[in-house]
Design a protein around this motif. Sequence first.
Motif, short mmCIF file in Angstrom:
data_model
loop_
_atom_site.label_atom_id
_atom_site.label_comp_id
_atom_site.label_asym_id
_atom_site.label_seq_id
_atom_site.Cartn_x
_atom_site.Cartn_y
_atom_site.Cartn_z
N ALA A 66 0.83 -1.21 0.00
CA ALA A 66 0.00 0.00 0.00
C ALA A 66 0.86 1.26 0.00
O ALA A 66 0.55 2.23 -0.69
N VAL A 67 1.96 1.23 0.75
CA VAL A 67 2.87 2.39 0.78
C VAL A 67 3.47 2.61 -0.62
O VAL A 67 3.51 3.73 -1.12
N ALA A 68 3.91 1.51 -1.26
CA ALA A 68 4.48 1.63 -2.61
C ALA A 68 3.45 2.18 -3.59
O ALA A 68 3.75 3.06 -4.41
N LEU A 69 2.21 1.69 -3.51
CA LEU A 69 1.15 2.18 -4.40
C LEU A 69 0.85 3.65 -4.13
O LEU A 69 0.67 4.43 -5.07
N ALA A 70 0.80 4.03 -2.86
CA ALA A 70 0.51 5.43 -2.53
C ALA A 70 1.60 6.35 -3.05
O ALA A 70 1.31 7.44 -3.56
N LEU A 73 1.14 6.60 -6.79
CA LEU A 73 -0.02 7.43 -7.06
C LEU A 73 0.28 8.91 -6.83
O LEU A 73 -0.08 9.76 -7.63
N ALA A 74 0.99 9.19 -5.75
CA ALA A 74 1.35 10.58 -5.46
C ALA A 74 2.26 11.14 -6.54
O ALA A 74 2.12 12.30 -6.94
N ALA A 75 3.19 10.34 -7.04
CA ALA A 75 4.09 10.81 -8.10
C ALA A 75 3.32 11.07 -9.39
O ALA A 75 3.60 12.05 -10.09
N ILE A 76 2.35 10.22 -9.71
CA ILE A 76 1.56 10.42 -10.94
C ILE A 76 0.71 11.67 -10.82
O ILE A 76 0.63 12.48 -11.75
N VAL A 77 0.08 11.87 -9.67
CA VAL A 77 -0.75 13.05 -9.46
C VAL A 77 0.11 14.30 -9.53
O VAL A 77 -0.27 15.30 -10.14
N ASP A 78 1.30 14.23 -8.93
CA ASP A 78 2.20 15.39 -8.91
C ASP A 78 2.68 15.74 -10.33
O ASP A 78 2.86 16.90 -10.65
N ASP A 79 2.89 14.72 -11.16
CA ASP A 79 3.37 14.95 -12.53
C ASP A 79 2.23 15.23 -13.50
O ASP A 79 2.48 15.51 -14.67
N GLY A 80 0.99 15.15 -13.04
CA GLY A 80 -0.15 15.32 -13.94
C GLY A 80 -0.25 14.16 -14.90
O GLY A 80 -0.59 14.32 -16.06
N GLY A 81 0.05 12.97 -14.42
CA GLY A 81 0.17 11.77 -15.26
C GLY A 81 -1.14 11.20 -15.75
O GLY A 81 -2.21 11.80 -15.66
N ASP A 82 -1.04 10.00 -16.27
CA ASP A 82 -2.10 9.26 -16.93
C ASP A 82 -3.26 8.97 -15.97
O ASP A 82 -3.07 8.40 -14.90
N ASP A 83 -4.48 9.38 -16.39
CA ASP A 83 -5.66 9.16 -15.54
C ASP A 83 -6.00 7.68 -15.41
O ASP A 83 -6.46 7.24 -14.36
N ALA A 84 -5.79 6.90 -16.47
CA ALA A 84 -6.09 5.47 -16.41
C ALA A 84 -5.18 4.77 -15.41
O ALA A 84 -5.63 3.94 -14.61
N LEU A 89 -4.16 2.38 -9.93
CA LEU A 89 -3.43 2.42 -8.66
C LEU A 89 -4.37 2.76 -7.50
O LEU A 89 -4.27 2.15 -6.42
N ALA A 90 -5.27 3.72 -7.71
CA ALA A 90 -6.20 4.10 -6.65
C ALA A 90 -7.13 2.94 -6.31
O ALA A 90 -7.45 2.70 -5.13
N ASP A 91 -7.56 2.19 -7.33
CA ASP A 91 -8.43 1.03 -7.09
C ASP A 91 -7.70 -0.04 -6.27
O ASP A 91 -8.23 -0.57 -5.31
N ARG A 92 -6.45 -0.33 -6.66
CA ARG A 92 -5.67 -1.34 -5.92
C ARG A 92 -5.42 -0.88 -4.48
O ARG A 92 -5.53 -1.67 -3.54
N LEU A 93 -5.11 0.40 -4.30
CA LEU A 93 -4.89 0.93 -2.96
C LEU A 93 -6.17 0.84 -2.13
O LEU A 93 -6.14 0.48 -0.96
N LEU A 96 -6.60 -2.77 -1.07
CA LEU A 96 -5.69 -3.11 0.01
C LEU A 96 -6.15 -2.51 1.33
O LEU A 96 -6.07 -3.15 2.38
N ASN A 97 -6.65 -1.29 1.29
CA ASN A 97 -7.16 -0.67 2.51
C ASN A 97 -8.36 -1.42 3.07
O ASN A 97 -8.50 -1.55 4.29
N LEU A 98 -9.22 -1.95 2.18
CA LEU A 98 -10.34 -2.76 2.65
C LEU A 98 -9.85 -4.03 3.32
O LEU A 98 -10.36 -4.44 4.37
N LEU A 99 -8.86 -4.68 2.71
CA LEU A 99 -8.30 -5.90 3.31
C LEU A 99 -7.65 -5.59 4.65
O LEU A 99 -7.78 -6.36 5.61
#
Length: 125
Positions: A66-70, A73-84, A89-93, A96-99
Motif C-alpha cells: 500500500a505504501v508503494a502504491l501510494a 499514485l502521489a508521483a503520478i498526481v504530482d506529474d499530472g500523469g495518466d488518468d487510467a 493504482l487508486a483502485d488497488r490501494l 488493500l485498505n479494505l483488506l
Amino acid sequence: MWFLNELAERRIAQARDAGEFDNLPGAGQPLPDDIDPLVPEHQRIAYRVLKNAGYLPPELEMHKEAVALALQLAAIVDDGGDDAQKAVLADRLGRLNLLLAETGSRQLVVPLDYASRLARHLARH
C-alpha cells in the motif's frame, strides 16, 4: 526425542565447564530489543526467528504494498500523469485498505501531494 534433548544438555554443560562460553562477544549485555514490546513474551522467540528469516506477516506485506502504491499514485498526481494509471493504482490501494480494515490493521492514507511536499522538504535540507 528425550535422548536428543539430554545429549544437547550434556554437551552444553561440558562446553560451559570447559570455559568455551567465556569471553563471547556481548557477554553480560542484554539481548537486543528488536522485537515489538507489544508482542507477548512467549511469542518473541518465534517472531525473532521469522524476522531473521525475512518473513513479514500478511498484514505488513499488504501495508508495504500500500505504501508503494501510494507513493506511485502521489508521483503520478504530482506529474499530472495518466488518468487510467491513476485509476488502477487508486483502485488497488482502495482494495488493500479494505483488506487491511478487515484484518483490524490501520489503513494507509497518504495525501495526493505527498511526493511533491517530500521533494520540497528534502531539497531544503
